[in-house]
Design an enzyme around this catalytic site. Structure first.
Site, PDB file in Angstrom:
ATOM      1  CB  SER A 163     -81.560  -9.648 -19.755  1.00  0.00           C
ATOM      2  OG  SER A 163     -82.266 -10.168 -18.641  1.00  0.00           O
ATOM      3  CE  LYS A 164     -73.895 -12.364 -18.978  1.00  0.00           C
ATOM      4  NZ  LYS A 164     -72.897 -11.348 -18.838  1.00  0.00           N
ATOM      5  NE  ARG A 165     -84.275  -9.718 -15.090  1.00  0.00           N
ATOM      6  CZ  ARG A 165     -85.524  -9.794 -15.521  1.00  0.00           C
ATOM      7  NH1 ARG A 165     -86.381 -10.590 -14.934  1.00  0.00           N
ATOM      8  NH2 ARG A 165     -85.930  -9.079 -16.558  1.00  0.00           N
ATOM      9  CG  HIS A 166     -85.093 -13.308 -19.103  1.00  0.00           C
ATOM     10  ND1 HIS A 166     -84.823 -12.030 -19.522  1.00  0.00           N
ATOM     11  CD2 HIS A 166     -86.252 -13.244 -18.422  1.00  0.00           C
ATOM     12  CE1 HIS A 166     -85.796 -11.231 -19.126  1.00  0.00           C
ATOM     13  NE2 HIS A 166     -86.654 -11.933 -18.448  1.00  0.00           N
ATOM     14  N   GLY A 167     -81.447 -16.207 -18.648  1.00  0.00           N
ATOM     15  CA  GLY A 167     -80.720 -17.344 -19.193  1.00  0.00           C
ATOM     16  C   GLY A 167     -80.106 -17.033 -20.537  1.00  0.00           C
TER      17      GLY A 167
END
Ligand code: GLU
Length: 472
Positions: A249-253
């Protein structure tokens, strides 16, 4: 039934088929890379198809972001890109041919009717599938001019086995698949039909894509068979997960590749190398050039389990590619990040500074940050950390250093080193006690490249001026 077809003798043709509903994300970039490497390895072609049939969600900026990202990563496709929406008439033509061959039929079921069918299936805890109610009915039974969709007359018995080049042998019973829609009541083709017709017309021999499409392969193959077209080989590659194992997800890059370029200062060679190693391996090799990748790439080396995205690893690789990069090329990438237009002399200075800045930087932001001291205007703004280094006896020390440096007979590292050492020895302090205030005065910061590199890059006049500013 087996979906294998021997294409060894044919020329390999692969394709990347993004839907332009957002940026080119790293999962897509990796899929494109694998397609490119596989094609190049076999001396074949790598094609690009923009799947813009979802008119509501496809956008021109997304198309441009995808093309731009692919060019940046050196994912050069052969020929012009194909736009799927523009081929709608061809897709409809194939649907009509399937009708004519008896492999498709018109379904006049109304929306209400289908909703009632599904409600009943739900109530009976049955899977929600079209029940084939128009499969064997005559068209004449439908009211005059009633709207219809065209459905594939898919095989009901038996099973389909795909020998997937990554997933291995996968079998699905035909009873699990219903007669899917090929043409909607407004005559527009469905995605499933468009993909097959385009892949066939483009001569695609190997479909390499994310494993979220594995189920689709079982819906797409019956269309090939009904048309008696050669079937492609499939390779469904596992998706990329975050470092914690959860879906990326965005949180992971899970950013667009443009964010890696613009916001994170990653070089395309580094991202490409990283994506290659994500899910594919060649022994313990970490640094793999594009040429080597083409020589070595094979689908047998693609793992079956999801790979984990690791920003630290990407930055390590990036540091490697920065150190290996040409100084003038790097300076061109760093210059626009400095926030002002460089004169020719300043640009030349930036190029010559690269050798000492490169070893310290993991990305272009750090490189720009490291270069900033070169262009600061006198008197320098001293940040908090550096100000602390200018307290106490520091100014007395700077007076001595200024005198010693001013007296230096030439402005090279060796001479300057000797001069500064002498000041330290005379004062009975360690070299650090002289280097710290010197660094603060010369750069306005606590950290910088080696102090003698700083002195030589700034030159005699600028260096002495900056030191003098702090003595006043
Ligand atoms: N357009 C699809 C996607 O972006 C890919 C379809 C395919 O590769 O067959 O996920």
């Amino acid at each position: 039934m087996s979906a294998t077809s021997d294409t060894a003798a044919d020329r390999v043709i692969t394709r990347f088929a993004p839907s332009p509903t957002g940026f080119l994300h790293i999962g897509g970039a990796r899929t494109a890379l694998f397609n490119l490497l596989f094609a190049r390895h076999h001396g074949g072609k790598f094609l690009l198809r923009i799947e813009d049939t979802d008119r509501a969600r496809s956008t021109q900026p997304a198309i441009e972001a995808i093309l731009d990202g692919m060019r940046w990563l050196g994912l050069d496709w052969d020929g012009d890109e194909v736009y799927q929406f523009a081929r709608a008439e061809r897709h409809a033509e194939v649907a009509r041919e399937l009708l004519a061959r008896g492999h498709a039929y018109k379904c006049f079921a109304t929306a209400e009717e289908l909703e009632a069918m599904r409600a009943e299936q739900r109530a009976n805890k049955q899977p929600l599938r079209y029940d084939g109610r128009w499969r064997d009915r005559a068209e004449s039974e439908a009211p005059d001019g009633a709207p219809f969709v065209v459905r594939l007359k898919a095989p009901r018995e038996g099973s389909v086995t795909i020998e997937d080049l990554v997933q291995g042998s996968v079998t699905v019973n035909n009873a699990e698949l219903d007669d899917m829609v090929l043409l909607r009541s407004d005559g527009t083709p469905t995605y499933m039909l468009a993909v097959v017709v385009d892949d066939h017309d483009m001569g695609v021999t190997h479909v390499i894509r994310g494993d979220d499409h594995l189920n689709n392969a079982f819906r797409q193959l019956p269309i090939y068979r009904a048309m008696e077209w050669p079937e492609p080989r499939y390779a469904h590659i596992p998706l990329i997960h975050g470092s914690d194992g959860a879906k990326l997800s965005k949180r992971h890059g899970a950013l667009g590749v443009d964010a890696y370029r613009d916001d994170l200062g990653i070089l395309p060679e580094a991202l490409s190398n990283y994506l290659l190693r994500l899910g594919w391996g060649h022994g313990d090799d970490e640094i793999i050039s594009r040429d080597q990748a083409i020589e070595w790439f094979d689908l047998a080396g693609v793992g079956k389990s999801p790979s984990r995205f690791d920003l630290k690893k990407l930055e390590n690789l990036n540091g490697h590619y920065i150190r290996a990069a040409d100084d003038a090329m790097l300076a061109d990438l760093v210059a626009p990040r400095l926030g002002f237009a460089l004169s020719d002399a300043q640009h030349a200075l930036l190029v010559s500074a690269m050798a000492v800045l490169k070893p310290r930087a993991a990305n272009l932001l750090e490189l720009a940050d490291g270069a900033a001291f070169l262009f600061r205007i006198r008197p320098l703004e001293i940040d908090q950390g550096a100000a602390a280094l200018l307290e106490g006896d520091a100014r007395t020390m700077l007076v001595k250093l200024h005198a010693a440096l001013e007296a230096a007979t030439s402005w090279d590292s060796e001479t300057l080193d000797a001069a500064v050492r002498r000041v330290a020895e005379d004062a009975g302090v360690k070299l650090g006690a002289t280097a710290q205030p010197l660094r603060a005065a010369l750069t306005g910061r606590r950290t910088s490249p080696g102090i003698f590199d700083v002195l030589t890059l700034l030159g005699r006049e600028e260096s002495l001026g900056r030191i003098a500013d702090q003595i006043k």
